[in-house]
Design a protein around this motif. Structure first.
Motif, mmCIF file in Angstrom:
data_model
loop_
_atom_site.group_PDB
_atom_site.id
_atom_site.type_symbol
_atom_site.label_atom_id
_atom_site.label_comp_id
_atom_site.label_asym_id
_atom_site.label_seq_id
_atom_site.Cartn_x
_atom_site.Cartn_y
_atom_site.Cartn_z
ATOM 1 N N SER A 99 1.085 -1.175 -0.039
ATOM 2 C CA SER A 99 -0.117 -0.081 0.143
ATOM 3 C C SER A 99 0.881 1.121 0.126
ATOM 4 O O SER A 99 1.805 1.462 1.019
ATOM 5 C CB SER A 99 -0.930 0.041 0.985
ATOM 6 O OG SER A 99 -1.628 1.353 1.606
ATOM 7 N N PHE A 100 0.615 1.946 -0.911
ATOM 8 C CA PHE A 100 1.403 3.312 -0.822
ATOM 9 C C PHE A 100 1.151 4.245 -0.010
ATOM 10 O O PHE A 100 2.086 5.001 0.662
ATOM 11 C CB PHE A 100 1.162 4.340 -2.283
ATOM 12 C CG PHE A 100 2.099 5.230 -2.737
ATOM 13 C CD1 PHE A 100 1.302 6.704 -2.797
ATOM 14 C CD2 PHE A 100 3.205 5.216 -2.546
ATOM 15 C CE1 PHE A 100 1.844 7.616 -3.095
ATOM 16 C CE2 PHE A 100 4.002 6.660 -2.725
ATOM 17 C CZ PHE A 100 3.311 7.690 -2.963
ATOM 18 N N GLU A 101 -0.128 4.103 0.429
ATOM 19 C CA GLU A 101 -0.677 4.835 1.612
ATOM 20 C C GLU A 101 -0.290 4.835 2.998
ATOM 21 O O GLU A 101 -0.010 5.298 3.723
ATOM 22 C CB GLU A 101 -2.317 4.893 1.705
ATOM 23 C CG GLU A 101 -2.864 5.858 0.716
ATOM 24 C CD GLU A 101 -2.156 7.314 0.711
ATOM 25 O OE1 GLU A 101 -1.757 8.086 -0.246
ATOM 26 O OE2 GLU A 101 -2.331 7.963 2.037
ATOM 27 N N ALA A 102 0.243 3.204 2.970
ATOM 28 C CA ALA A 102 0.668 2.730 4.255
ATOM 29 C C ALA A 102 2.061 3.499 4.510
ATOM 30 O O ALA A 102 2.588 3.549 5.665
ATOM 31 C CB ALA A 102 0.895 1.204 4.333
ATOM 32 N N LEU A 103 2.811 3.723 3.475
ATOM 33 C CA LEU A 103 4.155 4.442 3.684
ATOM 34 C C LEU A 103 3.904 5.728 4.084
ATOM 35 O O LEU A 103 5.131 6.368 4.354
ATOM 36 C CB LEU A 103 4.934 4.132 2.147
ATOM 37 C CG LEU A 103 5.488 2.591 1.877
ATOM 38 C CD1 LEU A 103 5.756 2.719 0.605
ATOM 39 C CD2 LEU A 103 6.747 2.685 2.921
ATOM 40 N N ARG A 104 2.736 6.435 4.137
ATOM 41 C CA ARG A 104 2.693 7.816 4.605
ATOM 42 C C ARG A 104 2.433 7.434 6.325
ATOM 43 O O ARG A 104 2.702 8.457 6.975
ATOM 44 C CB ARG A 104 1.337 8.158 4.344
ATOM 45 C CG ARG A 104 0.984 9.585 4.554
ATOM 46 C CD ARG A 104 -0.323 10.144 3.898
ATOM 47 N NE ARG A 104 -1.483 9.297 4.487
ATOM 48 C CZ ARG A 104 -2.046 9.478 5.475
ATOM 49 N NH1 ARG A 104 -1.746 10.256 6.415
ATOM 50 N NH2 ARG A 104 -3.228 8.623 5.886
ATOM 51 N N THR A 105 2.254 6.340 6.798
ATOM 52 C CA THR A 105 2.450 6.061 8.113
ATOM 53 C C THR A 105 3.922 5.664 8.795
ATOM 54 O O THR A 105 4.687 5.677 7.841
ATOM 55 C CB THR A 105 1.462 5.041 8.518
ATOM 56 O OG1 THR A 105 2.016 3.778 8.046
ATOM 57 C CG2 THR A 105 0.170 5.298 8.124
ATOM 58 N N LEU A 106 4.136 5.439 9.568
ATOM 59 C CA LEU A 106 5.376 4.762 10.267
ATOM 60 C C LEU A 106 5.197 3.503 10.614
ATOM 61 O O LEU A 106 6.128 2.962 11.178
ATOM 62 C CB LEU A 106 5.796 5.608 11.636
ATOM 63 C CG LEU A 106 5.957 7.193 11.465
ATOM 64 C CD1 LEU A 106 6.424 7.531 12.906
ATOM 65 C CD2 LEU A 106 7.204 7.360 10.584
ATOM 66 N N ASN A 107 4.295 2.915 9.907
ATOM 67 C CA ASN A 107 4.053 1.612 10.134
ATOM 68 C C ASN A 107 3.898 0.464 8.907
ATOM 69 O O ASN A 107 2.980 -0.300 8.597
ATOM 70 C CB ASN A 107 2.864 0.954 10.953
ATOM 71 C CG ASN A 107 3.064 1.454 12.167
ATOM 72 O OD1 ASN A 107 3.738 1.287 13.032
ATOM 73 N ND2 ASN A 107 2.276 2.556 12.835
ATOM 74 N N PRO A 108 4.917 0.844 7.797
ATOM 75 C CA PRO A 108 4.980 -0.091 6.698
ATOM 76 C C PRO A 108 5.344 -1.610 7.135
ATOM 77 O O PRO A 108 5.815 -1.708 8.045
ATOM 78 C CB PRO A 108 6.165 0.440 5.731
ATOM 79 C CG PRO A 108 6.827 1.331 6.559
ATOM 80 C CD PRO A 108 6.104 1.680 7.826
ATOM 81 N N ARG A 109 5.003 -2.622 6.258
ATOM 82 C CA ARG A 109 5.301 -3.959 6.707
ATOM 83 C C ARG A 109 6.627 -4.395 6.754
ATOM 84 O O ARG A 109 6.946 -5.181 7.714
ATOM 85 C CB ARG A 109 4.502 -4.693 5.331
ATOM 86 C CG ARG A 109 4.300 -6.262 5.917
ATOM 87 C CD ARG A 109 3.275 -7.180 5.191
ATOM 88 N NE ARG A 109 3.325 -8.403 5.540
ATOM 89 C CZ ARG A 109 2.354 -9.343 5.144
ATOM 90 N NH1 ARG A 109 1.677 -8.863 4.233
ATOM 91 N NH2 ARG A 109 2.735 -10.428 5.668
ATOM 92 N N HIS A 110 7.467 -4.052 5.809
ATOM 93 C CA HIS A 110 8.725 -4.431 5.768
ATOM 94 C C HIS A 110 9.722 -3.333 5.989
ATOM 95 O O HIS A 110 9.738 -2.309 5.254
ATOM 96 C CB HIS A 110 9.028 -5.139 4.671
ATOM 97 C CG HIS A 110 7.943 -6.315 4.457
ATOM 98 N ND1 HIS A 110 8.189 -7.389 5.010
ATOM 99 C CD2 HIS A 110 7.082 -6.506 3.249
ATOM 100 C CE1 HIS A 110 7.155 -8.370 4.620
ATOM 101 N NE2 HIS A 110 6.575 -7.667 3.485
ATOM 102 N N TRP A 111 10.928 -3.675 6.803
ATOM 103 C CA TRP A 111 11.827 -2.783 6.953
ATOM 104 C C TRP A 111 13.088 -3.185 6.891
ATOM 105 O O TRP A 111 13.479 -4.524 6.994
ATOM 106 C CB TRP A 111 11.753 -2.188 8.319
ATOM 107 C CG TRP A 111 10.760 -1.227 8.862
ATOM 108 C CD1 TRP A 111 9.550 -1.799 9.616
ATOM 109 C CD2 TRP A 111 10.757 -0.034 8.866
ATOM 110 N NE1 TRP A 111 8.669 -0.776 9.733
ATOM 111 C CE2 TRP A 111 9.251 0.546 9.355
ATOM 112 C CE3 TRP A 111 11.811 1.053 8.466
ATOM 113 C CZ2 TRP A 111 8.872 1.734 9.508
ATOM 114 C CZ3 TRP A 111 11.081 2.567 8.571
ATOM 115 C CH2 TRP A 111 9.605 2.790 9.114
#
Length: 123
Positions: A101-113
Motif C-alpha cells: 500500500s502506497f498510503e501505508a508508507l505515509r504512516t510509520l508502520n509499513p510492513r517491511h523494514w
C-alpha cells in the motif's frame, strides 16, 4: 522471507552528496511501494520520501524537497535515494521500507523494514 538491505551510508561534508540504495529480496518488487525513513538521535522516526510500485509518483517531506531524489529499478529490485546539498540536520539512521500500500508508507508502520544505514553530515 522478505529482506531489505541498505547500502553503507557514510560521513560527508555539508553541501556534499551521497546515494543510498536498498536491495529487496523475497518479494515481488514491482508489487510494492517503497519508501525511505530516517531517525536522528533523540528524535522520532520520520518519513523522507516514498514512491509508488511503478515509480510514477514520488512524494517528499518538505525538508528534503529539491535536494533528495527517490527512484527505483524494478528490473534489479533496487530502490535509491540520491541526496544532494546535504545539511548537518540530515544526519540520521536511514531506513528503507516496503508495503503493498502506497498510503501505508505515509504512516510509520509499513510492513517491511531494512536494518538501517547511518548517514552523518559534518558542518
Amino acid at each position: 522471507q522478505v529482506r531489505l538491505v541498505e547500502s553503507e551510508g557514510g560521513l560527508v561534508q555539508a553541501g556534499g552528496s551521497l546515494r543510498l540504495s536498498c536491495t529487496a529480496s523475497g518479494l515481488t518488487f514491482d508489487d510494492y511501494a517503497m519508501g525511505w525513513f530516517r531517525q536522528a538521535p533523540g528524535k522520532v522516526r520520520e518519513r523522507v520520501s516514498r514512491i509508488t510500485a511503478s515509480g510514477s509518483t514520488a512524494i517528499y517531506t518538505d525538508s528534503v524537497k529539491g535536494r533528495f531524489t527517490i527512484s527505483r529499478d524494478n528490473a534489479n529490485n533496487t530502490l535509491y535515494l540520491q541526496m544532494n546539498s546535504l545539511k548537518p540536520e540530515d544526519t540520521a539512521m536511514y531506513y528503507c521500507a516496503a508495503d503493498q500500500s502506497f498510503e501505508a508508507l505515509r504512516t510509520l508502520n509499513p510492513r517491511h523494514w531494512g536494518q538501517g544505514t547511518q548517514v552523518t553530515v559534518s558542518s
